[in-house]
Design an enzyme around this catalytic site. Sequence first.
Site, PDB file in Angstrom:
ATOM      1  N   ASN A 163       0.946  -0.966   0.314  1.00 43.84           N
ATOM      2  CA  ASN A 163      -0.304   0.108  -0.112  1.00 43.84           C
ATOM      3  C   ASN A 163       1.022   1.404  -0.076  1.00 43.84           C
ATOM      4  O   ASN A 163       2.038   1.353   0.751  1.00 43.84           O
ATOM      5  CB  ASN A 163      -1.172  -0.035   1.575  1.00 43.84           C
ATOM      6  CG  ASN A 163      -1.789   1.176   1.225  1.00 43.84           C
ATOM      7  OD1 ASN A 163      -1.175   2.022   1.093  1.00 43.84           O
ATOM      8  ND2 ASN A 163      -3.568   1.079   1.563  1.00 43.84           N
ATOM      9  N   HIS A 166       0.908   5.844   1.777  1.00 46.12           N
ATOM     10  CA  HIS A 166       1.475   6.931   2.721  1.00 46.12           C
ATOM     11  C   HIS A 166       2.703   7.558   2.463  1.00 46.12           C
ATOM     12  O   HIS A 166       3.138   8.860   2.714  1.00 46.12           O
ATOM     13  CB  HIS A 166       2.421   6.041   3.842  1.00 46.12           C
ATOM     14  CG  HIS A 166       1.372   4.983   4.384  1.00 46.12           C
ATOM     15  ND1 HIS A 166       0.863   5.283   5.853  1.00 46.12           N
ATOM     16  CD2 HIS A 166       1.155   3.314   4.293  1.00 46.12           C
ATOM     17  CE1 HIS A 166      -0.171   4.067   6.246  1.00 46.12           C
ATOM     18  NE2 HIS A 166       0.172   3.803   4.953  1.00 46.12           N
ATOM     19  N   HIS A 199      -5.753   3.376  -1.667  1.00 47.59           N
ATOM     20  CA  HIS A 199      -6.926   4.063  -1.169  1.00 47.59           C
ATOM     21  C   HIS A 199      -7.586   5.613  -1.774  1.00 47.59           C
ATOM     22  O   HIS A 199      -6.917   6.362  -1.350  1.00 47.59           O
ATOM     23  CB  HIS A 199      -6.503   3.588  -0.081  1.00 47.59           C
ATOM     24  CG  HIS A 199      -8.316   4.252   1.140  1.00 47.59           C
ATOM     25  ND1 HIS A 199      -8.573   3.700   1.922  1.00 47.59           N
ATOM     26  CD2 HIS A 199      -9.734   4.592   0.472  1.00 47.59           C
ATOM     27  CE1 HIS A 199      -9.865   3.919   2.594  1.00 47.59           C
ATOM     28  NE2 HIS A 199     -10.657   4.328   0.857  1.00 47.59           N
ATOM     29  N   ARG A 201      -9.446   8.312  -1.436  1.00 49.16           N
ATOM     30  CA  ARG A 201     -10.277   8.510  -0.554  1.00 49.16           C
ATOM     31  C   ARG A 201     -11.701   9.836  -0.424  1.00 49.16           C
ATOM     32  O   ARG A 201     -10.644  10.716  -1.651  1.00 49.16           O
ATOM     33  CB  ARG A 201      -9.455   8.973   0.374  1.00 49.16           C
ATOM     34  CG  ARG A 201      -9.831   7.287   1.612  1.00 49.16           C
ATOM     35  CD  ARG A 201      -8.355   8.149   3.056  1.00 49.16           C
ATOM     36  NE  ARG A 201      -8.534   7.136   4.226  1.00 49.16           N
ATOM     37  CZ  ARG A 201      -9.936   6.620   5.499  1.00 49.16           C
ATOM     38  NH1 ARG A 201     -10.223   8.226   5.262  1.00 49.16           N
ATOM     39  NH2 ARG A 201      -9.144   6.110   5.859  1.00 49.16           N
ATOM     40  N   ARG A 205      -7.367  12.513   1.120  1.00 46.60           N
ATOM     41  CA  ARG A 205      -6.268  13.215   2.294  1.00 46.60           C
ATOM     42  C   ARG A 205      -4.615  12.628   1.285  1.00 46.60           C
ATOM     43  O   ARG A 205      -4.080  13.150   1.795  1.00 46.60           O
ATOM     44  CB  ARG A 205      -6.176  12.979   3.231  1.00 46.60           C
ATOM     45  CG  ARG A 205      -6.450  11.346   3.404  1.00 46.60           C
ATOM     46  CD  ARG A 205      -6.717  11.025   4.825  1.00 46.60           C
ATOM     47  NE  ARG A 205      -8.105  11.338   5.181  1.00 46.60           N
ATOM     48  CZ  ARG A 205      -8.044  10.289   6.704  1.00 46.60           C
ATOM     49  NH1 ARG A 205      -7.336   9.810   6.944  1.00 46.60           N
ATOM     50  NH2 ARG A 205      -9.600  10.542   6.771  1.00 46.60           N
ATOM     51  N   GLU A 226      -8.488   0.128  -2.564  1.00 45.02           N
ATOM     52  CA  GLU A 226      -9.550   0.363  -2.054  1.00 45.02           C
ATOM     53  C   GLU A 226     -10.649   2.141  -2.171  1.00 45.02           C
ATOM     54  O   GLU A 226      -9.982   3.216  -2.318  1.00 45.02           O
ATOM     55  CB  GLU A 226      -8.874   0.552  -0.733  1.00 45.02           C
ATOM     56  CG  GLU A 226      -8.114  -0.380  -0.026  1.00 45.02           C
ATOM     57  CD  GLU A 226      -6.955  -0.466   1.348  1.00 45.02           C
ATOM     58  OE1 GLU A 226      -7.548   0.796   1.637  1.00 45.02           O
ATOM     59  OE2 GLU A 226      -6.122  -1.070   1.288  1.00 45.02           O
ATOM     60  N   THR A 257      -8.386   3.112   8.100  1.00 49.22           N
ATOM     61  CA  THR A 257      -9.039   1.947   8.351  1.00 49.22           C
ATOM     62  C   THR A 257      -9.281   1.324   9.148  1.00 49.22           C
ATOM     63  O   THR A 257      -8.547   1.191  10.206  1.00 49.22           O
ATOM     64  CB  THR A 257      -9.110   1.365   7.216  1.00 49.22           C
ATOM     65  OG1 THR A 257      -8.774   2.009   5.434  1.00 49.22           O
ATOM     66  CG2 THR A 257     -10.561   0.551   7.184  1.00 49.22           C
ATOM     67  N   GLU A 307     -11.015  -9.838   2.524  1.00 50.61           N
ATOM     68  CA  GLU A 307      -9.590  -8.980   3.190  1.00 50.61           C
ATOM     69  C   GLU A 307      -9.673  -9.753   4.435  1.00 50.61           C
ATOM     70  O   GLU A 307     -10.921  -8.606   5.146  1.00 50.61           O
ATOM     71  CB  GLU A 307      -9.128  -7.796   2.630  1.00 50.61           C
ATOM     72  CG  GLU A 307      -7.606  -7.908   3.428  1.00 50.61           C
ATOM     73  CD  GLU A 307      -7.134  -6.264   3.156  1.00 50.61           C
ATOM     74  OE1 GLU A 307      -7.708  -5.479   1.378  1.00 50.61           O
ATOM     75  OE2 GLU A 307      -6.391  -5.192   3.759  1.00 50.61           O
ATOM     76  N   HIS A 347      -3.669  -4.758   7.207  1.00 57.29           N
ATOM     77  CA  HIS A 347      -3.887  -4.060   8.339  1.00 57.29           C
ATOM     78  C   HIS A 347      -2.461  -3.480   9.102  1.00 57.29           C
ATOM     79  O   HIS A 347      -2.825  -4.805  10.396  1.00 57.29           O
ATOM     80  CB  HIS A 347      -4.900  -3.851   8.933  1.00 57.29           C
ATOM     81  CG  HIS A 347      -5.212  -2.410   9.087  1.00 57.29           C
ATOM     82  ND1 HIS A 347      -5.294  -1.551  10.212  1.00 57.29           N
ATOM     83  CD2 HIS A 347      -5.638  -1.275   8.302  1.00 57.29           C
ATOM     84  CE1 HIS A 347      -5.214  -0.501  10.245  1.00 57.29           C
ATOM     85  NE2 HIS A 347      -5.977   0.065   8.517  1.00 57.29           N
TER      86      HIS A 347
END
Length: 399
Positions: A163, A166, A199, A201, A205, A226, A257, A307, A347
């Site tokens: 992912n 970040h 992801h 969003r 963000r 995602e 999340t 998931e 996660h």
Amino acid sequence: MPTYINIQCSTDGYPLQLSKLERLSNWLLKQCDVADHNVSIALTDDHHIRSLNNQYRQKDSPTNVLSFPFADGADQSTLSQIQVRELGDIVISLETAQRETLEFNQTFDHRLSWLLIHGLLHLLGYDHERSKNDEKIMLLKEQELLNKLNLKRGQQMAHLAINVDHIATIRQARGTTEPDPVAAASICELAGASGIVIHLREDRRHIQDRDVFLLRETIKSKMNLEMGANKEIIKIALEIQPDLITLVPEKRQELTTEGGLDIVTQKKKIAKTIDKMSKGIIPVSVFLDPDRDQIATASEIGATFVELHTGRYADARSEQDQQHEFMLLEDAAEYAVSLGLRVNAGHGLNYQNTARLAALETIEELSIGHAIIARAAFSGLDKAVRDMLHIVQTAKFTL
Ligand code: PXP
């Protein structure tokens, strides 16, 4: 017997079980509603398949599987007057299959099953080379059969999807153009990642629309998008066609999340989203807590993957709590597989707590972000990915 197997090469050194292959073939014929038809499977070597490939496809190289439909090119009106019960021939190179076990991290058995499914679908008219859409249709059918076969991940190592949200978070902190998640995704892939997760969003963000569109063009492995079940994002997903979408809960106030999606109470809405995606031929994963009711609902409404949310396992402070959370995940993964679902997990996973999960046969792919990007700040992204990959790939053999 509808399956005829003939051996056209030495089978020494191959872990071949002909009776199993025959059973599998007959089962596949039944699944594809052609149990009253015959199929012939020829097992051969690279030299032979290369000459066939050259003769019939003008490709002077060995390949893994070739399919020759019965009476290909014959006059269809003549054929329709006689009851044809022959599907044709599937030729498989054992030599290439053997080499590919390493390339795809699969056992010989698994590789052979996949090649047989692939070859049979070609005989039935599926063709991934015809168009992008045909490719997706064939891939989905292959996956459906593999799911039914329950080829659990026990026959291959877990995959690592990274992912890169970040990286975008750091960029957005300054509102500049760097670091770029598109470049990060390439580095992750070069280091061996099997997929890239982002992801998008609603509040944008971290990942921006520009990232999504560029990544769709540049990702060579698999793109897992995602998203919340939100109209605007659904539209983008249908436009870019990720390889997988993962439906997650989304609250504006949360840092990341928090917890799995509650699909028991939102069954209708999630089912509708899955339906829309299925029409766009995009497989759907749902991010769930390890809860049997949630998993049963995922199966009921047509999800391809679940998931499993590993947050509580990752956050557990005592060994006892961690063990309890681990057992919930283990049970949930087994339950999901028993319902024909495929299982990913993620996660909060890090360099200390990932091996145990990667060792579970039922989990196909781990989705990890924060720990890898955090380590990358000190050791570089390439090394951070390779360190995690080593943990994931050796877990099965060290635990
Ligand atoms: N899976 C899902 C569904 C997530 O939302 C996230 C966080 O974005 C992850 C996996 C990765 O979590 P982490 O960044 O803690 O590794």
